[in-house]
Design an enzyme around this catalytic site. Structure first.
Site, PDB file in Angstrom:
ATOM      1  N   TYR A 123      53.224  -1.232  19.184  1.00 50.55           N
ATOM      2  CA  TYR A 123      52.612  -0.491  18.047  1.00 50.55           C
ATOM      3  C   TYR A 123      53.522   0.327  17.358  1.00 50.55           C
ATOM      4  O   TYR A 123      53.448   1.219  16.763  1.00 50.55           O
ATOM      5  CB  TYR A 123      51.611   0.517  18.790  1.00 50.55           C
ATOM      6  CG  TYR A 123      50.690  -0.334  19.883  1.00 50.55           C
ATOM      7  CD1 TYR A 123      49.725  -1.282  19.379  1.00 50.55           C
ATOM      8  CD2 TYR A 123      50.958  -0.057  21.286  1.00 50.55           C
ATOM      9  CE1 TYR A 123      48.834  -2.031  20.177  1.00 50.55           C
ATOM     10  CE2 TYR A 123      50.133  -0.850  22.155  1.00 50.55           C
ATOM     11  CZ  TYR A 123      49.116  -1.431  21.849  1.00 50.55           C
ATOM     12  OH  TYR A 123      48.255  -2.479  22.716  1.00 50.55           O
ATOM     13  N   GLY A 171      46.524  -1.604  29.315  1.00 48.78           N
ATOM     14  CA  GLY A 171      46.021  -0.344  29.372  1.00 48.78           C
ATOM     15  C   GLY A 171      47.174   0.661  30.124  1.00 48.78           C
ATOM     16  O   GLY A 171      47.260   1.721  29.933  1.00 48.78           O
ATOM     17  N   ARG A 175      52.414   5.840  14.808  1.00 50.20           N
ATOM     18  CA  ARG A 175      51.882   6.662  15.823  1.00 50.20           C
ATOM     19  C   ARG A 175      51.941   8.008  15.925  1.00 50.20           C
ATOM     20  O   ARG A 175      50.869   8.595  16.136  1.00 50.20           O
ATOM     21  CB  ARG A 175      52.546   6.054  17.134  1.00 50.20           C
ATOM     22  CG  ARG A 175      52.674   4.519  17.613  1.00 50.20           C
ATOM     23  CD  ARG A 175      52.938   4.084  19.088  1.00 50.20           C
ATOM     24  NE  ARG A 175      52.070   4.832  19.783  1.00 50.20           N
ATOM     25  CZ  ARG A 175      52.214   5.828  20.580  1.00 50.20           C
ATOM     26  NH1 ARG A 175      53.582   6.346  20.488  1.00 50.20           N
ATOM     27  NH2 ARG A 175      51.557   6.043  21.487  1.00 50.20           N
ATOM     28  N   GLY A 205      50.244  -4.896  27.174  1.00 50.85           N
ATOM     29  CA  GLY A 205      50.979  -5.023  25.770  1.00 50.85           C
ATOM     30  C   GLY A 205      52.190  -3.824  25.799  1.00 50.85           C
ATOM     31  O   GLY A 205      53.259  -4.235  26.138  1.00 50.85           O
ATOM     32  N   CYS A 220      55.103  11.447   0.992  1.00 47.73           N
ATOM     33  CA  CYS A 220      54.338  12.575   0.111  1.00 47.73           C
ATOM     34  C   CYS A 220      53.070  12.827   0.789  1.00 47.73           C
ATOM     35  O   CYS A 220      52.024  12.802   0.244  1.00 47.73           O
ATOM     36  CB  CYS A 220      54.202  12.399  -1.379  1.00 47.73           C
ATOM     37  SG  CYS A 220      55.898  12.239  -2.161  1.00 47.73           S
ATOM     38  N   GLU A 227      46.168  -8.378  30.774  1.00 46.72           N
ATOM     39  CA  GLU A 227      46.550  -8.411  29.033  1.00 46.72           C
ATOM     40  C   GLU A 227      47.456  -7.294  28.858  1.00 46.72           C
ATOM     41  O   GLU A 227      47.154  -6.348  28.040  1.00 46.72           O
ATOM     42  CB  GLU A 227      45.295  -8.399  28.364  1.00 46.72           C
ATOM     43  CG  GLU A 227      44.122  -9.458  28.421  1.00 46.72           C
ATOM     44  CD  GLU A 227      42.876  -9.043  27.845  1.00 46.72           C
ATOM     45  OE1 GLU A 227      42.689  -7.925  27.566  1.00 46.72           O
ATOM     46  OE2 GLU A 227      41.939 -10.082  28.028  1.00 46.72           O
ATOM     47  N   TYR A 272      48.182   9.270  15.918  1.00 46.41           N
ATOM     48  CA  TYR A 272      47.633   9.765  17.340  1.00 46.41           C
ATOM     49  C   TYR A 272      48.341  11.026  17.654  1.00 46.41           C
ATOM     50  O   TYR A 272      48.154  11.535  18.916  1.00 46.41           O
ATOM     51  CB  TYR A 272      47.956   8.731  18.607  1.00 46.41           C
ATOM     52  CG  TYR A 272      47.658   7.221  18.055  1.00 46.41           C
ATOM     53  CD1 TYR A 272      46.519   6.868  17.801  1.00 46.41           C
ATOM     54  CD2 TYR A 272      48.787   6.455  18.327  1.00 46.41           C
ATOM     55  CE1 TYR A 272      46.099   5.616  17.386  1.00 46.41           C
ATOM     56  CE2 TYR A 272      48.396   4.925  17.930  1.00 46.41           C
ATOM     57  CZ  TYR A 272      47.118   4.717  17.410  1.00 46.41           C
ATOM     58  OH  TYR A 272      46.895   3.286  17.489  1.00 46.41           O
TER      59      TYR A 272
END
Ligand SMILES: *Cc1c(COP(=O)(O)O)cnc(C)c1O
Length: 420
Positions: A373, A240, A315, A277, A344, A275, A319
């Site tokens: 990501y 995170g 992304r 990432g 498009c 964990e 987001y």
């Protein structure tokens, strides 16, 4: 710090010119820096130096490329996987089964069995139902599955809603107020070795407070479990930690994170697991693209149409995320432009009204912070191929994922006889 710097006026990854990769591999293409990946892996590990033998599992979903996983395996990292496919990759990349953690809210029967047969180190159980299913499979195969129970601490991670995972309305984990009862019931299953608790409240966190709040709740749960006679030897604090997407942006450093964790967990008496990432891979990659053309439109800024699109880097469309956008050979001139891909769909927009290096048709540019990501979320929308990936190491580089052409994707399609 990363290893994407200007040398003699040309952007390089370590000692390789991005112009060279564009000429030899074509664009769009992802470029990862081995030195940056290794550096980030060490910085994060060093930040946890005050802890006793922490277990660090790279979140494979952030960047599942086999070469990337191999680098992290050689840095002593295990893997956090969320599917059978990711488990297969982690093993193929050389990660030890016992260093692999299996997370995810929807592990299928086949995936639970795959994890058991591979002898993975820990299952992070996300529901009581999953626990019973795993217990039954384990017993049938004469095995015992080491497990942590993932709890949902109902903490607002204050990140984008699509990557927030620790609010009560999110699908992940079991509610904190039911966790002790569920843990105790699962601990009675012969097929399970309930050994810990797990939490992961979201991604791209820009402050430490939500993490500290969540960890505090986990600490209280560990006490409650022990008071009820359960043994707790492990706690998985998830990933995170955010990364800067804009030059100069200030985020909590791994060192600050590590200091907070050491302070909050000092009396827990467990082996801590992590964990990470994005914090490992994010700034270790860029997406290299070529400007197709600049298009005047109305009275506003021009549209700079690049050959990368939302199918290569999702992304921004998904987001509303920001990626710094820089020329490979900046002239010093600047412009304001809308940066868009060829797809498009209006969602295929990387940036509006962006002040950036002046660019004309044919110029090369990069979207920075694309190592996490990025390629992993690619699709073939608009019948575009799958983007290629390369890895730089000093003055050499290799293609670590071939470009998959639209034709090859079509090869998997069939027109049934009854349509011809
Ligand atoms: C996505 C995920 C991570 C990694 O998150 P980052 O923000 O990339 O560090 C870790 N654990 C779980 C369970 C995840 O789903």
């Amino acid at each position: 710090m990363d290893h994407f710097q200007l040398k003699d006026g040309v952007l390089h990854a370590e000692d390789v010119s991005l112009r060279r990769i564009a000429e030899e591999v074509g664009t769009p293409v992802y470029i990862y820096s081995r030195a940056t990946l290794a550096r980030h892996a060490r910085v994060f590990r060093d930040a946890l130096g005050a802890l006793d033998n922490p277990h660090i599992a790279f979140a494979v979903k952030a960047n599942p490329n086999l070469a990337v996983l191999r680098i992290l395996a050689s840095e002593g990292y295990g893997a956090d996987v969320v599917s059978g496919g990711e488990l297969t990759r982690a093993l193929k990349a050389g990660m030890k089964p016992e260093d692999i953690v299996f997370s995810g809210v929807g592990k299928t029967h086949a995936e639970l069995l795959q994890g058991l047969e591979a002898g993975i180190g820990q299952f992070n159980i996300e529901s009581e139902e999953e626990g019973y299913e795993l217990a039954a499979i384990a017993q049938r195969h004469g095995k015992r599955a080491a497990c942590a129970l993932r709890v949902n601490p109902d903490v607002d991670a204050r990140t984008h809603e699509k990557i927030s995972t620790g609010k009560s309305e999110n699908k992940f984990g079991v509610p904190l107020d039911r966790a002790a009862d569920i843990f105790a019931r699962l601990a009675r299953e012969d097929g399970l070795e309930m050994r810990g608790v797990a939490v992961h409240i979201g991604s791209q966190l820009s402050t430490l407070e939500p993490l500290e709040t969540a960890f505090g709740k986990v600490g209280a749960l560990i006490e409650e479990l022990r008071a009820a006679g359960c043994s707790v030897t492990h706690a998985d604090l998830g990933g995170g930690l955010g990364v800067p997407y804009k030059a100069g942006e200030q985020l909590p450093s791994p060192a600050e994170y590590g200091a907070m964790v050491a302070r909050v967990t000092k009396d827990w008496g467990v082996r801590l697991m992590f964990e990470p990432g994005r914090v490992i891979a994010g700034n270790a990659g860029v997406l290299l693209t070529r400007v197709i053309r600049a298009k005047r439109s109305g009275n506003g800024p021009p549209f700079v149409v690049v050959d990368a699109a939302m199918n290569d880097l999702a992304r921004p469309a998904m987001y509303g995320a920001w990626h710094d956008f820089d020329a490979v050979q900046p002239t010093g001139d600047r412009m304001t432009a809308h940066i868009v891909g060829p797809i498009c769909e209006t969602g295929d927009t990387f940036a509006m009204d962006r002040e950036c290096d002046a660019l004309v048709a044919g110029d090369l540019a990069v979207f920075r912070t694309a190592g996490a990501y990025g390629a992993t979320m690619a699709s073939s929308y608009n019948s575009r191929g799958f983007v290629a990936e390369t890895l730089v190491d000093g003055d050499r580089y290799a293609v670590v994922a071939d470009r998959i052409a639209a034709d090859a994707i079509m090869d998997a399609e069939r027109v049934p006889d009854w349509l011809t």
